[in-house]
Write an enzyme that holds these catalytic residues in place. Structure first.
Site, PDB file in Angstrom:
ATOM      1  CG  ASP A   1      -1.965  -1.085   1.191  1.00  0.00           C
ATOM      2  OD1 ASP A   1      -2.361  -1.478   0.074  1.00  0.00           O
ATOM      3  OD2 ASP A   1      -2.394  -1.542   2.269  1.00  0.00           O
TER       4      ASP A   1
ATOM      5  CG  ASP B   1      -6.794  -1.647  -1.119  1.00  0.00           C
ATOM      6  OD1 ASP B   1      -6.810  -2.863  -1.390  1.00  0.00           O
ATOM      7  OD2 ASP B   1      -5.952  -1.139  -0.366  1.00  0.00           O
TER       8      ASP B   1
END
Length: 202
Positions: free
Chosen positions: A148, A162
């Site tokens: 991330d 996501d």
């Protein structure tokens, strides 16, 4: 006596021909499957490329400002689900994501709605993007941590996959609420029929 007119046709045949003539533009399921896969490939490619760039250029755990402290590049490794939820259940999430991918491919064989193709493609691309990390990144297969790199305000750090998964899921919920099925064109009536056209199975 003059011959009787021979223009009459079998009612069943006439009905089938009329039905076929009424649906000249009904999209075939393979066309929607191609649309689904195209969306998924775009999402998957963006996700993989941005993760590779983030790993190469960003210092782990050190925010790099984009808009003050509100929007930053922040490289982290996530063992949980989207937006850093359910950390510690990596192998369970991997199996769930694999099941989602298989289910989407199964639905794709009967897919008619272009909006469902878009939503499922977003989910498929995002799920596969994070699965690549689960299988190929440390600490090992089924336990790999997802990369991330984008932080917005108080929201957990996330990646391209996501919001794609979440956005696709929201789209499918909206379609279901308003009566749009994945194997139809148009909306359902209250009695189960559709306002649009339903493509015959097979």
């Amino acid at each position: 006596m003059p011959d009787e007119p021979t223009g009459s046709a079998d009612p069943l045949t006439s009905t089938e021909e009329a039905g076929g003539a009424g649906e000249p533009n009904a999209p075939a399921p393979p066309r929607r499957l191609r649309m689904l896969l195209s969306v998924a490939v775009v999402v998957l490619t963006l996700d993989i490329v941005t993760k590779v760039v983030a790993v190469q250029l960003l210092p782990p755990g050190q925010p790099v400002s984009i808009i003050g402290d509100t929007v930053t590049w922040t490289l982290v490794r996530n063992s949980g689900a989207a937006f850093s939820m359910a950390t510690g259940y990596t192998w369970v999430l991997t199996l769930i994501a694999t099941g989602v991918v298989v289910g989407i491919f199964w639905m794709g064989r009967r897919l008619v709605s272009p909006w469902w193709a878009l939503g499922l493609g977003m989910i498929l691309g995002g799920a596969m993007g994070n699965l690549v990390d689960r299988f190929f990144r440390a600490p090992g297969p089924l336990r790999g941590h997802v990369v991330d790199f984008l932080s917005v305000g108080w929201w957990p750090v996330f990646n391209v996959a996501d919001p794609s998964v979440v956005g696709g899921a929201i789209l499918l919920v909206i379609l279901s609420i308003f009566g749009f099925d994945f194997d139809t064109v148009g909306r359902r009536h209250a009695d189960g029929d559709t306002v649009g056209r339903r493509k015959a199975d097979g």
